[in-house]
Design an enzyme around this catalytic site. Structure first.
Site, mmCIF file in Angstrom:
data_model
loop_
_atom_site.group_PDB
_atom_site.id
_atom_site.type_symbol
_atom_site.label_atom_id
_atom_site.label_comp_id
_atom_site.label_asym_id
_atom_site.label_seq_id
_atom_site.Cartn_x
_atom_site.Cartn_y
_atom_site.Cartn_z
ATOM 1 N N GLY A 141 -40.386 37.718 -72.372
ATOM 2 C CA GLY A 141 -41.645 37.058 -72.069
ATOM 3 C C GLY A 141 -42.681 37.169 -73.168
ATOM 4 N N ASP A 142 -42.552 38.187 -74.019
ATOM 5 C CA ASP A 142 -43.451 38.362 -75.170
ATOM 6 C C ASP A 142 -42.617 38.941 -76.301
ATOM 7 O OD1 ASP A 142 -45.652 38.548 -76.815
ATOM 8 O OD2 ASP A 142 -46.527 40.280 -75.809
ATOM 9 N N TYR A 143 -41.599 38.178 -76.711
ATOM 10 C CA TYR A 143 -40.584 38.702 -77.623
ATOM 11 C C TYR A 143 -41.099 38.664 -79.062
ATOM 12 C CZ TYR A 143 -36.063 39.986 -79.460
ATOM 13 O OH TYR A 143 -35.047 40.669 -80.086
ATOM 14 N N CYS A 144 -41.839 39.697 -79.417
ATOM 15 C CA CYS A 144 -42.434 39.815 -80.745
ATOM 16 C C CYS A 144 -42.002 41.133 -81.379
ATOM 17 C CB CYS A 144 -43.954 39.761 -80.652
ATOM 18 S SG CYS A 144 -44.591 38.217 -79.963
ATOM 19 N N ASN A 154 -42.818 44.641 -80.070
ATOM 20 C CA ASN A 154 -42.280 45.023 -78.762
ATOM 21 C C ASN A 154 -40.800 45.374 -78.794
ATOM 22 O OD1 ASN A 154 -44.769 44.631 -77.590
ATOM 23 N ND2 ASN A 154 -44.350 42.494 -77.047
#
Length: 243
Positions: free
Chosen positions: A165-168, A171
């Protein structure tokens, strides 16, 4: 991961947290204005996230699900008191994806980002607490972008994998490019793989300041499961967000 030693007023914390923090050295490791993140360096290393009430429950539940697959920290305590959420987790060993040792090898970093995303997308969806994430994600876009995407009909999302969902890069926690686990998992659930792919491309562009390594990322993930229209769809949503 920025860590600044600080003096924290422990009396402001719920009493249920005190056994974990008493006698520990505390560092500010915050990276978002929406939440304060503290590194608790005591008998073991823990992270305490503090945010507005009822905003960390999703992360608590997704951590529990992903921890079963050895992909996330263990959640030790979650509570809401005085209009604030408190989430205490174990620390994932390793460094995040923007550590100098990784950034100095961008081709290897991009490939690792693709490989680790493939691993996430292959775990079973059974038991995941959040489904139908694509519909929620569309609602995060500006009203104008929502209307455009719905009217165009160029791509229809398919929710069939576990997404972060916030694949940065910040993370993704690694040791010598090997995956140790994912953090900040509150936007995860059962969704469309191209949402994470679009975020991965965005992060490589933002953190490395070039799109030169996009192909390494996509090749490592596996081209056979990638629909360019899906990446365009979710990239347009990301571009419409107000960071």
């Amino acid at each position: 991961m920025k860590q600044t030693k600080m003096n924290y007023d422990l009396s402001t914390l719920p009493t249920s947290l005190l056994p974990y923090v008493n006698g520990a050295t505390i560092y500010d490791s915050s990276s978002s204005p929406q939440a304060k993140t503290l590194l608790i360096d005591g008998s073991e290393r823990l992270f305490l996230k503090i945010a507005a009430a009822h905003t960390l429950e999703r992360e608590y539940r997704m951590n529990a699900f992903l921890h079963q697959h050895e992909l996330a920290p263990a959640s030790l305590l979650y509570t809401t008191e005085q209009q604030q959420d408190y989430l205490l987790t174990t620390a994932v060993a390793g460094e995040d994806g923007v550590a100098d040792a990784f950034m100095q090898q961008p081709e290897r970093l991009a490939a690792a980002l693709g490989n680790h995303l493939r691993r996430l997308h292959t775990i079973p969806v059974d038991g995941c607490p959040y489904a139908h994430r694509s519909a929620d994600i569309l609602l995060e876009a500006s009203p104008a972008m929502q209307a455009e995407l719905q009217a165009s009909g160029d791509y229809t999302p398919v929710d069939d994998v576990i997404i972060h969902g916030d694949y940065c890069l910040p993370n993704v926690i690694m040791n010598n490019f090997e995956l140790c686990g994912f953090i900040d998992n509150g936007d995860g659930g059962i969704g469309d793989r191209h949402h994470d792919l679009a975020w991965g491309l965005w992060s490589l562009q933002f953190n490395l300041e070039t799109d030169r390594y996009h192909e390494h990322f996509l090749d490592a993930y596996g081209r056979k499961d990638i629909d360019e229209k899906g990446i365009v769809y979710f990239s347009r949503i990301i571009d419409s967000l107000d960071f």
